[in-house]
Design an enzyme around this catalytic site. Structure first.
Site, mmCIF file in Angstrom:
data_model
loop_
_atom_site.group_PDB
_atom_site.id
_atom_site.type_symbol
_atom_site.label_atom_id
_atom_site.label_comp_id
_atom_site.label_asym_id
_atom_site.label_seq_id
_atom_site.Cartn_x
_atom_site.Cartn_y
_atom_site.Cartn_z
ATOM 1 N N CYS A 58 0.830 -1.211 0.000
ATOM 2 C CA CYS A 58 0.000 0.000 0.000
ATOM 3 C C CYS A 58 0.860 1.255 0.000
ATOM 4 O O CYS A 58 0.515 2.252 -0.632
ATOM 5 C CB CYS A 58 -0.933 -0.014 1.208
ATOM 6 S SG CYS A 58 -2.072 -1.409 1.188
ATOM 7 N N THR A 59 1.967 1.202 0.705
ATOM 8 C CA THR A 59 2.882 2.344 0.720
ATOM 9 C C THR A 59 3.491 2.553 -0.662
ATOM 10 O O THR A 59 3.540 3.686 -1.167
ATOM 11 C CB THR A 59 3.977 2.132 1.784
ATOM 12 O OG1 THR A 59 3.341 1.996 3.069
ATOM 13 C CG2 THR A 59 4.955 3.286 1.816
#
Length: 173
Positions: A58-59
């Site tokens: 997600c980062t």
């Protein structure tokens, strides 16, 4: 071991039709955000669902959208993330990553189910599957990316290519 299962009775919304409406709290502390709030800007909306803030995939996905933010702006598009994380966690994620876009909090996963991106993990609850939707300024769903998990490093570039195709515009580097 626990394994993710598709939530029951969910399906993808159809392209060419109005995108499902919603009202969710945003990470900027500005109260609720609706689909109408997003479309009234006259921009395309890249609505991307992700499992959880501060996780590796997600980062990377958020950083790539941020890296390409000026290209999205050239194409008349805005980025908005959605996860089941609470607004405070999403706000912290946006701040720590220096994101110039915000996240919506789908606590409980209702919007994720509506958009066909909910995953249920026994013992852990419902999460948003990594999927991306392009919604036009009139609120119509124009494209759905479903197999994002295997393509996170190049996903933002794929979204830009599809936006260029849909809008008939070409972004300059």
């Amino acid at each position: 071991p626990a394994r993710a299962e598709d939530d029951t009775n969910i399906s993808l919304p159809q392209t060419g039709r109005k995108a499902p409406d919603f009202e969710l709290p945003n990470s900027r502390g500005e109260g609720m955000t609706t689909l109408s709030d997003l479309t009234k800007s006259g921009k395309y909306t890249v609505l991307y669902f992700y499992p959880g803030a501060f996780t590796k995939g997600c980062t990377l996905e958020a950083r790539n959208f941020q890296r390409d933010i000026e290209t999205y702006r050239q194409l008349g598009a805005q980025i908005v993330g959605v996860s089941v994380d609470p607004p405070e966690k999403n706000a912290s994620f946006c701040s720590s990553e220096g994101l110039d876009f915000y996240m919506l909090s789908d606590e409980g996963g209702q919007l994720s189910r509506t958009y066909g991106s909910a995953l249920r993990v026994p013992g852990f609850g419902t999460f948003s599957n990594r999927q991306t939707y392009i919604i036009d300024p009139d609120g119509y769903l124009r494209w759905v990316f479903t197999d994002v998990e295997s393509r996170v490093p190049r996903h933002s570039s794929e979204v830009i290519e599809k936006l260029e195709e849909i809008t008939g515009k070409t972004a300059t580097a």
